[in-house]
Design a protein around this motif. Sequence first.
Motif, mmCIF file in Angstrom:
data_model
loop_
_atom_site.group_PDB
_atom_site.id
_atom_site.type_symbol
_atom_site.label_atom_id
_atom_site.label_comp_id
_atom_site.label_asym_id
_atom_site.label_seq_id
_atom_site.Cartn_x
_atom_site.Cartn_y
_atom_site.Cartn_z
ATOM 1 N N VAL A 117 -7.598 0.099 9.439
ATOM 2 C CA VAL A 117 -6.643 0.727 8.357
ATOM 3 C C VAL A 117 -6.191 0.044 7.287
ATOM 4 O O VAL A 117 -5.762 -0.975 7.408
ATOM 5 C CB VAL A 117 -5.452 1.180 9.294
ATOM 6 C CG1 VAL A 117 -4.580 2.078 8.300
ATOM 7 C CG2 VAL A 117 -5.938 2.240 10.536
ATOM 8 N N ALA A 118 -6.093 0.398 6.132
ATOM 9 C CA ALA A 118 -5.536 0.304 4.905
ATOM 10 C C ALA A 118 -4.609 1.011 4.170
ATOM 11 O O ALA A 118 -5.134 2.223 4.128
ATOM 12 C CB ALA A 118 -6.547 -0.547 4.039
ATOM 13 N N HIS A 120 -1.551 1.439 0.917
ATOM 14 C CA HIS A 120 -0.371 0.869 0.090
ATOM 15 C C HIS A 120 0.836 1.669 0.566
ATOM 16 O O HIS A 120 0.876 2.953 0.563
ATOM 17 C CB HIS A 120 -0.598 0.784 -1.277
ATOM 18 C CG HIS A 120 -1.744 0.008 -1.759
ATOM 19 N ND1 HIS A 120 -1.903 -0.131 -3.038
ATOM 20 C CD2 HIS A 120 -2.808 -0.625 -1.033
ATOM 21 C CE1 HIS A 120 -3.226 -0.879 -2.900
ATOM 22 N NE2 HIS A 120 -3.528 -1.387 -1.841
ATOM 23 N N GLN A 146 -7.407 -8.455 13.043
ATOM 24 C CA GLN A 146 -6.498 -9.297 11.963
ATOM 25 C C GLN A 146 -5.629 -8.350 11.178
ATOM 26 O O GLN A 146 -6.060 -7.234 10.809
ATOM 27 C CB GLN A 146 -7.313 -10.093 10.875
ATOM 28 C CG GLN A 146 -8.274 -11.261 11.730
ATOM 29 C CD GLN A 146 -7.168 -12.551 11.822
ATOM 30 O OE1 GLN A 146 -6.055 -12.402 11.382
ATOM 31 N NE2 GLN A 146 -7.705 -13.389 12.480
ATOM 32 N N SER A 147 -4.222 -8.610 10.717
ATOM 33 C CA SER A 147 -3.561 -7.729 10.079
ATOM 34 C C SER A 147 -3.066 -8.505 8.852
ATOM 35 O O SER A 147 -2.513 -9.724 8.812
ATOM 36 C CB SER A 147 -2.394 -7.166 10.917
ATOM 37 O OG SER A 147 -3.039 -6.479 12.007
ATOM 38 N N ILE A 148 -2.991 -7.875 7.694
ATOM 39 C CA ILE A 148 -2.116 -8.343 6.442
ATOM 40 C C ILE A 148 -1.172 -7.378 6.054
ATOM 41 O O ILE A 148 -1.195 -6.206 6.305
ATOM 42 C CB ILE A 148 -3.160 -8.600 5.329
ATOM 43 C CG1 ILE A 148 -3.791 -7.469 4.859
ATOM 44 C CG2 ILE A 148 -4.003 -9.637 6.030
ATOM 45 C CD1 ILE A 148 -3.254 -6.833 3.414
ATOM 46 N N HIS A 150 1.627 -7.495 3.034
ATOM 47 C CA HIS A 150 2.248 -8.428 1.850
ATOM 48 C C HIS A 150 3.087 -7.157 0.716
ATOM 49 O O HIS A 150 2.537 -6.272 0.525
ATOM 50 C CB HIS A 150 1.075 -9.160 0.996
ATOM 51 C CG HIS A 150 0.589 -10.163 1.990
ATOM 52 N ND1 HIS A 150 1.266 -11.375 2.215
ATOM 53 C CD2 HIS A 150 -0.464 -10.218 2.593
ATOM 54 C CE1 HIS A 150 0.399 -12.048 2.995
ATOM 55 N NE2 HIS A 150 -0.729 -11.294 3.275
ATOM 56 N N ARG A 152 4.235 -6.379 -2.744
ATOM 57 C CA ARG A 152 3.929 -6.835 -4.108
ATOM 58 C C ARG A 152 5.101 -6.502 -5.125
ATOM 59 O O ARG A 152 6.089 -5.868 -4.724
ATOM 60 C CB ARG A 152 2.717 -5.691 -4.510
ATOM 61 C CG ARG A 152 1.421 -5.961 -3.802
ATOM 62 C CD ARG A 152 0.675 -7.176 -4.264
ATOM 63 N NE ARG A 152 -0.812 -7.391 -3.755
ATOM 64 C CZ ARG A 152 -0.902 -8.226 -2.857
ATOM 65 N NH1 ARG A 152 0.167 -9.049 -2.433
ATOM 66 N NH2 ARG A 152 -2.303 -8.454 -2.251
ATOM 67 N N ARG A 156 6.342 -2.122 -3.658
ATOM 68 C CA ARG A 156 5.070 -1.906 -3.210
ATOM 69 C C ARG A 156 4.771 -3.044 -1.966
ATOM 70 O O ARG A 156 4.954 -4.209 -2.305
ATOM 71 C CB ARG A 156 3.913 -1.819 -4.280
ATOM 72 C CG ARG A 156 2.665 -1.307 -3.880
ATOM 73 C CD ARG A 156 1.800 -0.955 -4.942
ATOM 74 N NE ARG A 156 1.694 -2.021 -5.823
ATOM 75 C CZ ARG A 156 0.462 -2.656 -5.807
ATOM 76 N NH1 ARG A 156 -0.413 -2.239 -4.771
ATOM 77 N NH2 ARG A 156 0.105 -3.581 -6.617
ATOM 78 N N VAL A 158 1.113 -4.020 0.613
ATOM 79 C CA VAL A 158 -0.177 -3.515 1.126
ATOM 80 C C VAL A 158 -0.427 -4.060 2.441
ATOM 81 O O VAL A 158 0.194 -4.960 3.167
ATOM 82 C CB VAL A 158 -1.232 -4.326 0.066
ATOM 83 C CG1 VAL A 158 -1.220 -3.760 -1.411
ATOM 84 C CG2 VAL A 158 -1.034 -5.813 0.121
ATOM 85 N N TYR A 159 -0.880 -3.145 3.165
ATOM 86 C CA TYR A 159 -1.186 -3.430 4.621
ATOM 87 C C TYR A 159 -2.670 -3.008 4.881
ATOM 88 O O TYR A 159 -3.156 -2.175 4.308
ATOM 89 C CB TYR A 159 -0.241 -2.418 5.608
ATOM 90 C CG TYR A 159 -0.626 -2.346 6.888
ATOM 91 C CD1 TYR A 159 -0.163 -3.335 7.886
ATOM 92 C CD2 TYR A 159 -1.464 -1.564 7.457
ATOM 93 C CE1 TYR A 159 -0.421 -3.573 9.079
ATOM 94 C CE2 TYR A 159 -1.846 -1.470 8.881
ATOM 95 C CZ TYR A 159 -1.346 -2.632 9.665
ATOM 96 O OH TYR A 159 -1.461 -2.780 10.846
ATOM 97 N N GLY A 160 -3.124 -4.070 5.789
ATOM 98 C CA GLY A 160 -4.439 -3.821 6.336
ATOM 99 C C GLY A 160 -4.517 -4.227 7.651
ATOM 100 O O GLY A 160 -4.045 -5.402 8.122
ATOM 101 N N THR A 161 -5.388 -3.639 8.430
ATOM 102 C CA THR A 161 -5.721 -4.273 9.800
ATOM 103 C C THR A 161 -7.267 -3.956 9.996
ATOM 104 O O THR A 161 -7.732 -2.722 9.838
ATOM 105 C CB THR A 161 -5.076 -3.667 11.065
ATOM 106 O OG1 THR A 161 -5.117 -4.486 12.041
ATOM 107 C CG2 THR A 161 -4.804 -2.413 11.216
ATOM 108 N N GLY A 205 -5.738 2.406 -2.388
ATOM 109 C CA GLY A 205 -5.529 1.609 -1.292
ATOM 110 C C GLY A 205 -5.840 2.218 0.133
ATOM 111 O O GLY A 205 -5.816 1.610 0.962
#
Lengths: 236, 673
Positions: A117-118, A120, A146-148, A150, A152, A156, A158-161, A205
């Motif tokens: 999943v990604a 913004h 893994q997940s991010i 952050h 911006r 804003r 940004v997310y991702g896993t 995104g």
Amino acid sequence: MTFPHRPYGFRNHLISLPFLTLLAIPLLGWSAAGCADSGPGSSATSDASDASEETDADVPVLTDAGWDSTEPSGPLEALANPQEAPLSGLQILAIDSEETGLEVKIRGVGLKDLFGVACHIVWDPEILSLESLTAASPLTTDIPSQSILHERDGGRAVYGTARFHTSSWGQFDYKGVDLDDAVFATFKFSPVAAGETIIAFRDLGRDVRDASLKPIEDLEWVDLPVTVAHSDEGAK
Amino acid sequence: MMRTLLSILLGSALLASAATFAFAVPPGHKDTFRPLSATGAEIPELRARIPGGADPMHTNRALLRASRAAEPRHFATALKDPDEITPTNYGGYFNILHQHVALSISPPTGEMDSLVVRVDAEITKDEIAKIPMAFPQEFEITSVVDENGEDWDYTFTSGSLVLEGEEPFLLGTPFTVVVTGSGTPYCGSGYLHACSFNNSLSYVTHAQYYAGNSSADIDLYTAVLEVTVPAGFIVAGTGKMVDAHTSEDGEFVTWVFSHDYETHLLSFSMADYQEIATDEASIPIRGWIRDKHMDNKDTILNLATNIVGFYESVFGPFPFENLDIVEIHNNFSGGYGPMATIMMMSDVFSSNEDSDYYSFFVQLMSHEIGHQYWGNLVNILKPNSVTLSEGMAEFSSALHWQEVFDSSSNFIGNGMTYMYTIPGEEDVGIGTYGVYSSPHYQTLAYDKASVVFNMLRLQLGDEAFFAGIEIFIASHGYGAATLFDFFESMEIASGEDLSAFFEQWFNGIRYPRLEMSTETWPDTDGSWMVQVTAEQIGEHLFDIDIPITVTLQGDHRRQIVGPLKVSGEETVQSFRVDGPVLRVDPDQERNLLQRTWAGAAGDLNLSGEADGSDLIDMAIRHDRNIVFQWGGGGRGGGGGGYFYPNAGYLTRYDLNSDGKIDSSDVELLMNAY
């Protein structure tokens, strides 16, 4: 004031190109900060000329002269206006909290065979300030993920896993995860100024894929409208 | 030197002659490609025959089929009457017109107790004092006579047989020499054996036990090969088998092979073969395999039939009257494709569609059958044109794979082998003489060349490319040619000046290495703009058109834009697409020799920002090594390693450039946000 249900979020993405951002300011009448991809821009950050066109009496208006004669007082409070949960999709939802700030989560509902999943997330930074953010890893099972997450500039994040498989003799057997109701991330906001905004999934995104690595289509993306007002103003 | 060359080459149809070339070519000499006029007279005619709007590949096939049916035939790929072919020697003192080689051999030992070579030739330069011929130095020559049995004066030292006359030889003088001797062919060492002898399966391929014209770059001639072996052995040879007769005492059988089309490769193999055959192809296909592979005969014959059919559809009719498939010993480590024959290592003959080895079998057989066109129908005239043989055979094989299996993995793998195994300082232009002596010969002449030929096809388009093939074969079929001749044909067909392409990819070295970044923004009417910036890394700056594939958000629809016309140190170009951008892939099909790195930290998928989609794409690329396997013996890479590339590997995701996309790269990505 009612917020329309916006399953696909807002469609302002001018932040991505600086020189167009500059062009957008006079066109849209936003402040430089407000136009920083804060698609869910609110009237609270509009200048006087924009404000003169505002007809919704429930929205507090910031003018050059400051607050009007019924200037509210007391601490700012953020009120979330939760939307209906999706059958299958992602939703930004407020978390009940004793704290004065606003805590929200990105929630996945009815997701099948999920590989990654990604997205913004955007908000108006002149109304809400991000205090903290925490990524969860609901895709970790027998296979690690893994997940991010952050922040911006300009309201804003940004997310991702994603799930990280390993190969067997060069061959991959991707396996997804079924999520009935899971949390991907949590955000804590504090109110900055009275006004309205929407904590929203940006169009740009978005990427949700199943174990075939193909996009999962027809997902609902449910945003969260938020009103920030002074406590004695009747914010609920 | 010949032995050294042989030891580093694999499966070449032209190795023996190539070794000879190495002596004849001045060191350091380099062809300069001459650009041609863009107004080739044949263009209108060729293009007029292409039905508009049809798929180019299939159009081309239809065109070729139609051409074959037409009378008179437009191009020369149809079988020629051998009598129409003018014997060629390409620049020597004399021209061998015909050789008749008769030998008696002991298969277990390779000893030729009788070898009689008759050479019919003609002097092609005036006032020649001596006639130099190459003959195997390990042989003992017992007599050298003329057609009347009169002795020639000769010397024989270090493999050089020099015929002397009382008077200088005059231009146009025909002569015949019959050389009688005995000996055992030298089988060399290393993984490519010119020959190998044992009780069950013996072969003589690259060992040149017959006469060579050491004064010419290449000499092509017709030939008859007679091989006498003990009864019980079957001989499979090049050309066409025309007779097999038993000696009066019944102890020996003589197998006779006619080479009605010009060649310079006379090879044979001996075993207790079983014969298999099919008439499903346009020419009879026959196989000579051992009993243990008979269960697989249908797979072998069907595959050969399909490959021949494919090549006929793209290159024109099969150029010879038959095709023989011959099983040889595994120590050959590959295959060999002389005229009308392919010889392949034993193990592949047990492969079928259910076995892991099958892909190698398909690739090997398609490469060797490709040599029937590239290396036999059109021989190479100069050693700096070896890519016309090996490169085009490999191109043909990868094209066959792409068409039949809908996969570009062979082209991709070949390109990776070149890009990832040859250090810059060891790179050599594939159109230069240095390619032959390079330790990376195969990687250059096979792998890189196959990709470069495919890049030329993509640049010109199928219509022009295959029209160029048609012109090339029409001009040089049943003869020999250089790379220049090939490009001349391509220029005529396409009308393009290809000198820059030739200079960059054949004379030049290396490949584009690009650092790319993007920006995206919405434009009017819901469309979006993508600005791509490409910076070339390193001293070699390339001009290259790179197609850009943009994956749109939502349904992940792909939109091909561009090309990005890379030139100079930095290229910036904008493209309009239909919606917001999820990913930008330069050369998404990976047809080009190029490597790309992300110019913006973390934005591996070039979406314009490091975000969650990069993490997902990293997860997809995760745990992919640049190679499936290192090891084995010799192919590619120098140092003896076998580079078996993994087409799933992509430079951009290998952030620490260690050849593995693994947890260390994931960590670097996480830190890049």
